[in-house]
Design a protein around this motif. Structure first.
Motif, PDB file in Angstrom:
ATOM      1  N   ARG A 278      -1.449  -6.465  -0.334  1.00  0.00           N
ATOM      2  CA  ARG A 278      -0.729  -7.292   0.639  1.00  0.00           C
ATOM      3  C   ARG A 278      -1.347  -7.209   2.036  1.00  0.00           C
ATOM      4  O   ARG A 278      -1.010  -7.991   2.913  1.00  0.00           O
TER       5      ARG A 278
ATOM      6  N   GLU B 283      -0.947  -5.011   4.341  1.00  0.00           N
ATOM      7  CA  GLU B 283      -0.013  -4.604   5.405  1.00  0.00           C
ATOM      8  C   GLU B 283       0.562  -3.227   5.080  1.00  0.00           C
ATOM      9  O   GLU B 283       0.484  -2.771   3.937  1.00  0.00           O
ATOM     10  N   LYS B 284       1.120  -2.597   6.098  1.00  0.00           N
ATOM     11  CA  LYS B 284       1.739  -1.294   5.895  1.00  0.00           C
ATOM     12  C   LYS B 284       2.974  -1.486   5.018  1.00  0.00           C
ATOM     13  O   LYS B 284       3.759  -2.422   5.228  1.00  0.00           O
TER      14      LYS B 284
END
Lengths: 200, 254
Positions: free
Chosen positions: B109, B111-112
């Motif tokens: 994704r 992202e974090k």
């Protein structure tokens, strides 16, 4: 050379690190002892004496190695019905020598013991690693197993991790953590070691 | 979605061609099936699409959403949205399922990972697949039964949300109840994501009773020799591959 000598008489979990280079453990009661030993680039010489019936040692040794180093562990079953499980995992990062000498000793007339050892060294570059898994057993009534592996991480494992989107670097990091840190470990106890893994 | 053009490949360091001038086009939302006897290159095809290290492309290209991914590494293919549910998922000692999936979700994704959302997703997936919650803290596929391994593949699929799914012998090692659970989960995912395409690799048409195909292809000696609809799979079940070859001379066209 000065050895740190520890006498253990009850169920115990010990955490050792790179400073604990020379250690003698005397287990003098029917108890279960777990030792987690995390080493960064250092020699280690360990002696374990199982001095009481029912004494059990589970020794987990993990090393991240950059220079030429030698690790020696000797487990002596001095009494009947004693148990040793020795797990040694090393990562040899550079083109250096890492040597494991792992000795399980059961003298004559000592019976009903379990004396096991499992040894693995992962070479990241082209280091020369050696393992001498010695089982010096002088009686018949003992259960004893040993294994030794020197090599790289399996490509099939890397492929599996990468097929889920992990980069080669991330995949390596996960495999290194899996290899050098037991799943049940409280990471707060080994923050420096964890940081070192991330720098490999 | 996915197009394989004139693909020929071999095992690295061995002079044996496995796929030969292979062609396949799968559009958005389609379910295709590759059937064929043992040793015809079905699993090789799935691994080639995923960029497996053992195989070498002699000729041809693989396109994904009109992008040539032939030279992409495995990780980049996965990040593009390709997911291979493996026939025999690899056991990796020491790496827990939860840590692995958390890292994978973050990478895919880009992202974090929101931990609360991740845990909720995992718990829902585990419940839907009738898995034990302790599997999250166990090593990847270690000590798993054949059924648990396949369910773990589908759990990963649900969490990673791919655009293109390859199911390599999904039904092997699954009892009837587990197959039902696994296929229901995949169907639910397909229902929620209408553009997702599927390539099913299988020997037997049993799985096709659960996941209905748009096209069925028969692979033989590294190339597709017949294409049809679900009825072709039923004919294979009835007559076998040998029988189909005989019938095919009259009934089917390449």
């Amino acid at each position: 050379m000065i050895f740190m000598n520890k006498i253990i008489e009850k169920d115990t979990i010990l955490y050792l690190d790179s400073k604990d280079t020379h250690v003698v453990l005397d287990i003098n009661a029917s108890c279960k002892v777990k030792v987690y030993h995390f080493v960064i680039d250092s020699e280690s010489e360990i002696y374990i004496n199982l001095n009481h019936e029912g004494a059990e040692i589970n020794y987990y040794y993990y090393i991240i190695n950059y220079q030429d180093h030698r690790y020696q562990i000797n487990v002596v079953h001095h009494k009947n019905h004693t148990i040793s499980h020795i797990y040694n995992h090393g990562v040899n990062v550079k083109n250096n020598n890492l040597h494991f000498s792992v000795n399980g000793i059961v003298p004559r007339d000592i019976v009903h013991c379990i004396c096991n050892q499992e040894n693995q060294i992962i070479n990241i570059e082209n280091g020369k690693s050696t393992i001498c898994p010695n089982l010096l057993i002088d009686c018949y009534d003992v259960i004893s197993n040993h294994s030794a592996y020197i090599g790289r991480f399996k490509l099939e494992e890397l492929f599996y991790l990468e097929s889920r989107g992990l980069s080669r670097k991330k995949a390596y990091q996960l495999l290194l953590k899996g290899f050098l840190i037991p799943i049940e470990m409280d990471l707060k106890k080994i923050e420096n070691f964890l940081l070192e893994i991330e720098n490999i | 979605m996915l197009e394989v053009k004139n693909l020929s490949c071999k095992v690295k360091n061995i002079d044996k061609t496995i796929l030969s001038d292979f062609n396949l086009k799968i559009n958005d939302g389609e379910v295709h099936v590759i059937m064929g006897p043992n040793g015809t290159g079905k699993s090789t095809l799935s691994k080639m699409i995923m960029g497996h290290y053992q195989y070498e492309i002699i000729d041809g290209q693989i396109f994904f959403n009109d992008q040539n991914i032939t030279s992409f590494n495995t990780s980049d293919r996965a990040k593009k949205g390709i997911f291979l549910a493996m026939q025999d998922p690899t056991v990796i000692e020491g790496v827990s399922n939860s840590e692995f999936l958390k890292e994978a979700v973050g990478e895919v994704r880009g992202e974090k990972v929101n931990l609360y959302r991740f845990i909720t997703e995992m718990n829902n997936g585990i419940e839907n697949l009738h898995l034990s919650s302790d599997m999250l803290h166990r090593s990847i596929n270690s000590g798993f039964s054949g059924g648990e391994k396949k369910k773990n593949e589908v759990l990963q699929l649900r969490v990673l949300k791919p655009k293109f799914i390859i199911l390599d012998e999904l039904d092997s090692g699954l009892d009837v109840d587990s197959l039902n659970i696994v296929c229901s989960n995949i169907n639910q995912y397909l229902e929620e994501n209408k553009n997702v395409s599927v390539l099913i690799i299988t020997h037997y048409p049993r799985i096709l009773e659960y996941i209905h195909p748009d096209y069925v292809h028969i692979l033989n000696k590294g190339r597709i020799v017949q294409t049809g609809d679900y009825s072709l799979a039923k004919k294979i079940e009835k007559y076998g591959y040998q029988g189909i070859n005989e019938l095919g001379k009259n009934d089917f066209h390449e």
